[in-house]
Structures are given as C-alpha cells and as structure tokens.
Design an enzyme around this catalytic site. Structure first.
Site, PDB file in Angstrom:
ATOM      1  N   CYS A  13       6.606   3.394   4.393  1.00 51.26           N
ATOM      2  CA  CYS A  13       5.199   3.592   4.771  1.00 51.26           C
ATOM      3  C   CYS A  13       5.048   4.564   5.931  1.00 51.26           C
ATOM      4  CB  CYS A  13       4.554   2.256   5.090  1.00 51.26           C
ATOM      5  SG  CYS A  13       4.618   1.159   3.662  1.00 51.26           S
TER       6      CYS A  13
ATOM      7  N   CYS B  91      -4.003  -9.052   4.114  1.00 49.97           N
ATOM      8  CA  CYS B  91      -3.179  -7.978   3.525  1.00 49.97           C
ATOM      9  C   CYS B  91      -3.896  -6.632   3.483  1.00 49.97           C
ATOM     10  CB  CYS B  91      -2.811  -8.338   2.082  1.00 49.97           C
ATOM     11  SG  CYS B  91      -1.922  -9.898   1.940  1.00 49.97           S
ATOM     12  N   SER B  92      -3.099  -5.567   3.623  1.00 49.63           N
ATOM     13  CA  SER B  92      -3.621  -4.228   3.335  1.00 49.63           C
ATOM     14  C   SER B  92      -3.792  -4.098   1.826  1.00 49.63           C
ATOM     15  CB  SER B  92      -2.663  -3.158   3.849  1.00 49.63           C
ATOM     16  OG  SER B  92      -1.383  -3.324   3.260  1.00 49.63           O
TER      17      SER B  92
ATOM     18  N   HIS C 277      -4.354   1.649   1.985  1.00 51.06           N
ATOM     19  CA  HIS C 277      -2.980   2.017   2.353  1.00 51.06           C
ATOM     20  C   HIS C 277      -2.252   2.722   1.201  1.00 51.06           C
ATOM     21  CE1 HIS C 277       0.882   1.983   4.138  1.00 51.06           C
ATOM     22  NE2 HIS C 277       1.258   0.743   3.896  1.00 51.06           N
TER      23      HIS C 277
END
Ligand code: CAA
Length: 419
Positions: free
Chosen positions: A104, A238-239, A365
C-alpha cells in the site's frame, strides 16, 4: 532526507475513487448494468494522465516516470505498468517509466523515486498511481492483499488477512489501554463526514451515523472468521475496496520554469523518509514503530515539530491505524490516540486537520494510488482546491504517511506551501 536539489509539486490530478456503495459503481442492481462498465486499470491510468496534462502541460517535458501499483497481475492480469503509460499517453513514448511496488506504500515509493530522479538530474518527472480491485470479491481480494503480509505465517490468520491483522492490533490496544471499542467510531465518522463533502470520494453518499458505526450487528458485520479476533473489528473500521488513479508532476526549479509554473504556485518537498521493518515480525501491536521512525526523521530533517504542521494525510487503512498514526507522529501520548479526533483537533476546523477528503476509510483505498493521492491532497489543500472540505486557514506545512503492510514500510514526506 533533505532533497539535495529543491524539488516541487507543480500540478496534480485525481480520478474519482469508486467501488461498492458509490452511486456510479456498476453492479448487477445498477440501472446501467449490462450497458455500461466500470473503468479498468488502464482506464484509470489514462484518466489520471489525461487530466494532469490537460491542465496545459506538455508531456514532452517529462524525462522520467514512476507508476505505483501493488497487484495489477492479480486483480487485472496486467504487469509491466511502466510501459502502459505510453500506451495511454502516446506523447510519453520513449521516456523511461518504471513501476514501484511496496504494497500500500507503492504510491509513496513512486514519489520518492521521482524525488531522487530530480536529484539525479531530471527536471520534470511524472508520478502516477493506480489500482483496480473490484474485479474480484472482497474475500478473494483479501487473499491477494495478504501478499503484503508474510503470506506463509500470516495468511492462515483469516481469509480477510489484513482486517484480521488490524483486529489483532485493536485487541492488543484495548487490552493494554482499555479503549472502548465503540470509540473507534469517532474515526469512522470523521472519515465519513469528510467524504460526504468530497465529490471524488468512494463513500461520498454514505449515511453512517455514530450509533451505527459504534456497534456491530447485521448493519455493521463483524465479518472475520477468526473467533479470537471477530469481536474486535466491524465493517465500519475498514478502508474500502476501491478503484482509482492519481498523478502529479514533480520537478526541479528548472522544471518549474520549463512548465511555466511560478514558484508561488508550487509546493516544495522539504524532507522525507522511508523506513522498512521485517515482514511478519511486529514487536509491539500497540505501536507503529516504523511510522514513528519515518515521522521522526522527516520532522528532524525538515526542522519542524508536530505542532508546526497544518494538515496531514495518514494511512488509515483501518480506524486503529489512524489512532496509532496520531501517536506515531507525536500528536498524542501512547494510549491517548483517540483524543486526537474526540477533541476535534483533527477535524476540518481543528488545529491539525487529518485526512480531510475522507482518508482511506472515506475517500477510498485504491492501493497503488493512495500514496500519490495523499501528496496530491496536501497540494490541493495548500492551493485552496478542496471545495466543500477546504480548511479555512491556508496550510503552510503538511505531512503525509503512506504505509505498506502492517507498519512494515512507511514513507513520510513533509511539504511546504510556496505561496
Ligand atoms: N456477520 C458475519 N459475516 C458477515 C455478515 C454478518 N452479519 N454479513 C456479511 N458477512 C460476511 C459476508 O459473508 C462476506 O463474505 P463472503 O460473501 O465472501 O462470504 C464478508 O462478510 C464481507 O461482506 P461483503 O463482501 O458483503 O462486504 P463488502 O464487499 O462490503 O466488503 C469489507 C467489506 C470486507 C470490509 C471490505 O471493504 C474490505 O475487505 N476492506 C478492507 C480492504 C483492505 O484490507 N485493504 C488493505 C488495507 S491494509 C493496507 O493498507 C496496507 C497494505 O500494504 C495492504
């Protein structure tokens, strides 16, 4: 690191970030299902570059480029993304473009590589990032994303490996400091409220309330299979699984002149740091030591303290990650990270607004694009381009922290507004 040559962001572009829950995301119940398709990886890269150069910059001035992407081979059956760049922007044919990968933090590494290319003598460098993850279910994607953990040791923890790794952190933090699990909803709500003001955000149409985010249940599933961790993580922590792209032009002072951008319109890269620690070997689950090291070096090299910073983009892949980032950057004492948001300090009207467009939970994301988006967001806040989520006083200093894996890689950068 302090760049040995002055280095600036001259311009940036962001595509809409889209996935499940976004009104334009095409799925079987969408009215356009069957007639329209979601953009693919190539489409997002093309959109980001077309928008960037469409602002009036000649692609022929670019002499080097980097594309951040984590898992094109898995999600899209496409690797070799440097060579995808001249396919979507033929004017860049012949320019050396490479792909960067650090899970990421792939976008952050693209930015760092570009900064180092400037110091090596290039004047105008393209930084792009893209990821298209909605080609598979969240569960299947969980297996792909698990390659950013230590696959052999950590994959067995849960089908949703990264959610489980951060549930493990929530559990450890809760046991050490007694943080009520419902308090994490303060981070969810800041992200969701900011996203509602952001037309590019994946979650722009969300209807989350604090009460809904604070409790698990059918409306907010605790979806992990791991029975020891299941109670510690809800969907609202959560993303998102998001598709999207981002791009920017990084340049030297000479590059600014070539592009015709006055220095006062640019944002300077004042200092940066990349820190990496061993996969699968987190020593203390209640701290983010890799991020802490990267922040510390960046602040020291940039000769600033956390109180000098006016805007921040930090990697909130889960609510607990933003909390731990607040402690890693020194804004709050260990055990007190939730105070950053509870006190209002990190909201849009606070003393240090954090993740103003919604962060990874609200904005979304698209893994390889995230680090590039973080730098772009700081630029956009500094230049007054954030519309309804523009912060009131023009920021002079901004910091970003882009994380790969479970705090295994962290790229931080400090930016200074030049005008
Ligand atoms: N109780 C229990 N389970 C339930 C449930 C309930 N009431 N309702 C649904 N579920 C289950 C479902 O069965 C589903 O699994 P399957 O359908 O595969 O069986 C699972 O929960 C998820 O449900 P959905 O697929 O409907 O949920 P979704 O598509 O809305 O996804 C999410 C939600 C799983 C949280 C997804 O958004 C997600 O995976 N987010 C995290 C993404 C991620 O991990 N990104 C990487 C971050 S880590 C990082 O940034 C660093 C790095 O380097 C990687």
């Amino acid at each position: 690191m302090i760049p040995v040559k002055d280095t600036y962001i001259a311009a940036c572009s962001l595509t809409p970030f889209i996935g499940k829950g976004h009104p334009d995301f095409i799925w079987k119940k969408h009215p356009d299902f069957g007639t329209k398709e979601n953009l693919d990886l190539e489409g997002y890269l093309k959109l980001a570059l077309t928008d960037l150069f469409g602002q009036g910059f000649d692609p022929k001035l670019v002499t080097r480029g980097y594309v951040g992407n984590f898992a094109g081979e898995l999600f899209n059956k496409q690797g070799h993304l440097g060579a995808l760049v001249p396919r979507v922007m033929p004017e860049l044919a012949g320019v050396g473009v490479g792909r960067t990968e650090a899970a990421c933090a792939s976008g952050g590494i693209a930015l760092m590589s570009a900064a180092e290319a400037i110091c090596a003598g290039h004047d105008v460098v393209l930084v792009a990032g893209a990821e298209c993850q909605t080609t598979v279910s969240a569960r299947e994607g969980g297996e792909y994303l698990a390659r950013a953990a230590h696959f052999q040791d950590e994959r067995p923890i849960d089908d949703f490996t990264f959610p489980a790794l951060f549930a493990r952190r929530i559990k450890a933090y809760h046991e050490k400091y007694g943080l009520p699990l419902s308090d994490l909803a303060h981070f969810t709500m800041k992200a969701m409220e900011n996203a509602r003001k952001n037309p590019l955000a994946h979650m722009k149409a969300n209807k989350w309330t604090f009460e809904a985010a604070a409790e698990g249940g059918d409306h907010n599933p605790q979806f992990l299979g791991n029975q020891e961790l299941k109670d510690y993580l809800k969907v609202s922590d959560c993303s998102q699984v998001t598709d999207g792209g981002a791009a920017l032009l990084l340049c030297s002072e000479e590059g600014l002149k070539k592009l015709g951008v006055d220095k006062s319109k640019a944002v300077k890269l004042r200092s940066y740091h990349l820190a990496t620690n061993a996969l699968g070997q987190t020593e203390d689950l209640t701290r983010m030591d890799t991020a802490g090291l990267a922040f510390c070096k960046t602040f020291n090299d940039g000769n600033v303290k956390v109180d000098d910073i006016n805007v921040a983009e930090v990697h909130d892949c889960f609510t607990i990650a933003e909390l731990l980032m607040m402690e890693a950057m020194g804004l709050e004492e260990p055990g007190k990270g939730v105070e950053a948001v509870k006190s209002g300090k990190t909201k849009l009207d606070g003393s240090l607004p954090v993740n103003t467009g919604g962060g990874l939970v609200g904005f979304g994301h698209p893994v390889g694009a995230t680090g590039v988006k973080q730098a772009a967001e700081i630029y956009r806040q500094m230049k007054g381009l954030c519309g309804d989520y523009q912060i009131k006083s023009q920021p002079s200093l901004g910091v970003m922290a882009n994380m790969g894996g479970d705090d295994r890689t962290c790229f931080t950068a400090l930016f200074e507004n030049m005008g």
